[in-house]
Scaffold this motif. Structure first.
Motif, PDB file in Angstrom:
ATOM      1  N   SER A 101       2.959  -0.304   4.731  1.00  0.00           N
ATOM      2  CA  SER A 101       2.894  -1.765   4.653  1.00  0.00           C
ATOM      3  C   SER A 101       4.086  -2.397   5.357  1.00  0.00           C
ATOM      4  O   SER A 101       5.204  -2.356   4.841  1.00  0.00           O
ATOM      5  N   ASN A 147       0.858  -1.187   0.000  1.00  0.00           N
ATOM      6  CA  ASN A 147       0.000   0.000   0.000  1.00  0.00           C
ATOM      7  C   ASN A 147       0.899   1.244   0.000  1.00  0.00           C
ATOM      8  O   ASN A 147       0.936   1.991  -0.965  1.00  0.00           O
ATOM      9  N   ASN A 181      -2.671   2.373  -6.672  1.00  0.00           N
ATOM     10  CA  ASN A 181      -2.919   1.009  -6.200  1.00  0.00           C
ATOM     11  C   ASN A 181      -3.669   0.162  -7.219  1.00  0.00           C
ATOM     12  O   ASN A 181      -3.320  -0.996  -7.452  1.00  0.00           O
ATOM     13  N   LYS A 184      -4.307  -0.800   4.897  1.00  0.00           N
ATOM     14  CA  LYS A 184      -4.060   0.643   4.776  1.00  0.00           C
ATOM     15  C   LYS A 184      -2.761   1.052   5.480  1.00  0.00           C
ATOM     16  O   LYS A 184      -2.082   0.241   6.094  1.00  0.00           O
ATOM     17  N   ASP A 187      -4.632  -8.478  -2.286  1.00  0.00           N
ATOM     18  CA  ASP A 187      -4.625  -7.038  -1.985  1.00  0.00           C
ATOM     19  C   ASP A 187      -4.750  -6.742  -0.492  1.00  0.00           C
ATOM     20  O   ASP A 187      -5.222  -5.677  -0.093  1.00  0.00           O
ATOM     21  N   GLU A 211      -2.685  -5.812   1.761  1.00  0.00           N
ATOM     22  CA  GLU A 211      -2.012  -4.617   2.282  1.00  0.00           C
ATOM     23  C   GLU A 211      -2.795  -3.347   1.939  1.00  0.00           C
ATOM     24  O   GLU A 211      -2.729  -2.359   2.665  1.00  0.00           O
ATOM     25  N   TYR A 212      -3.547  -3.375   0.855  1.00  0.00           N
ATOM     26  CA  TYR A 212      -4.436  -2.245   0.552  1.00  0.00           C
ATOM     27  C   TYR A 212      -5.526  -2.166   1.613  1.00  0.00           C
ATOM     28  O   TYR A 212      -5.902  -1.084   2.063  1.00  0.00           O
ATOM     29  N   LYS A 213      -6.041  -3.329   2.014  1.00  0.00           N
ATOM     30  CA  LYS A 213      -7.124  -3.363   3.011  1.00  0.00           C
ATOM     31  C   LYS A 213      -6.631  -2.963   4.394  1.00  0.00           C
ATOM     32  O   LYS A 213      -7.376  -2.367   5.179  1.00  0.00           O
ATOM     33  N   LEU A 254      -2.233  -3.255  -8.989  1.00  0.00           N
ATOM     34  CA  LEU A 254      -2.987  -4.501  -8.802  1.00  0.00           C
ATOM     35  C   LEU A 254      -3.382  -5.098 -10.152  1.00  0.00           C
ATOM     36  O   LEU A 254      -3.235  -6.305 -10.375  1.00  0.00           O
TER      37      LEU A 254
END
Length: 199
Positions: free
Chosen positions: A83, A40, A53, A80, A74, A76-78, A57
């Motif tokens: 990372s 992220n 992002n 936030k 995904d 690490e996107y969740k 992805l």
């Protein structure tokens, strides 16, 4: 119990060296699945020239679609924020409770691994897998892992055939309109050009 390998990075963009490193490690250790995990906010690199992002992805999904071994994750996107691998692993262990987890890294990352956030906790949770490109590099990596004393058995140094490529060099070539065919898949390059990334 499955053998799940984790391979994280900025993937800015994903290139043939990333995919090759994973496949070479798979040849040696026979994983059931390799999770490709985009950062992220990367803790070790500048975010200058970082594609969004969604773009990173999408490029990963394009690069991974030809091989059933790969799964784009995904998480690490969740999560936030910045990372940190230790946090990612903690979340993944909730999902893969009964499985054995491995973390694939390149030689450059191994030589700074003792500066990673909570690196000892990482080594207690997964087996670290690092690929060496040359004999002198392999010897240096084996020597380096001695500094981890009681946890050194959680570090697996592999002699593999890797491609000497960097995402920064690819971005520079794209900016200059130079050929990138040997470094990156045609489908990923088409996506980059279509979306005017790295210009």
């Amino acid at each position: 119990m499955s053998r799940i390998a984790l391979f994280g990075g900025t993937f800015n963009p994903v290139h043939n060296g990333h995919i090759n490193l994973c496949l070479e490690c798979h040849k040696k250790l026979n994983f059931d699945k390799i999770l490709l995990i985009p950062d992220n906010i990367p803790p070790h690199k500048s975010s200058d020239d970082l594609a969004g992002n969604a773009h990173r992805l999408n490029m990963l999904k394009i690069a991974a679609k030809e091989n059933e071994l790969f799964e784009v994750c995904d998480i690490e996107y969740k999560l936030k924020g910045t990372s940190y691998t230790v946090n990612t692993i903690a979340e993944l262990k909730k999902i893969y409770k009964e499985d054995e987890l491995f973390l694939i890294i390149g030689s450059d990352m191994l030589f700074m691994f003792d500066r990673w956030f909570c690196y000892e906790k990482i080594l207690k949770s997964v087996t670290l897998v690092a690929g060496a490109r040359k004999k002198d590099e392999y010897d240096a990596m084996v020597k380096y892992k001695e500094r981890f004393s009681k946890l050194k058995d959680k570090i697996n140094i592999l002699k593999i055939n890797t491609l000497d490529i960097s995402s920064s060099r690819i971005r520079e070539k794209i900016k200059n309109g130079e050929a990138t065919g040997e470094y990156i898949s045609k489908e990923v390059l088409d996506y980059i050009l279509k979306n005017k990334l790295y210009k």
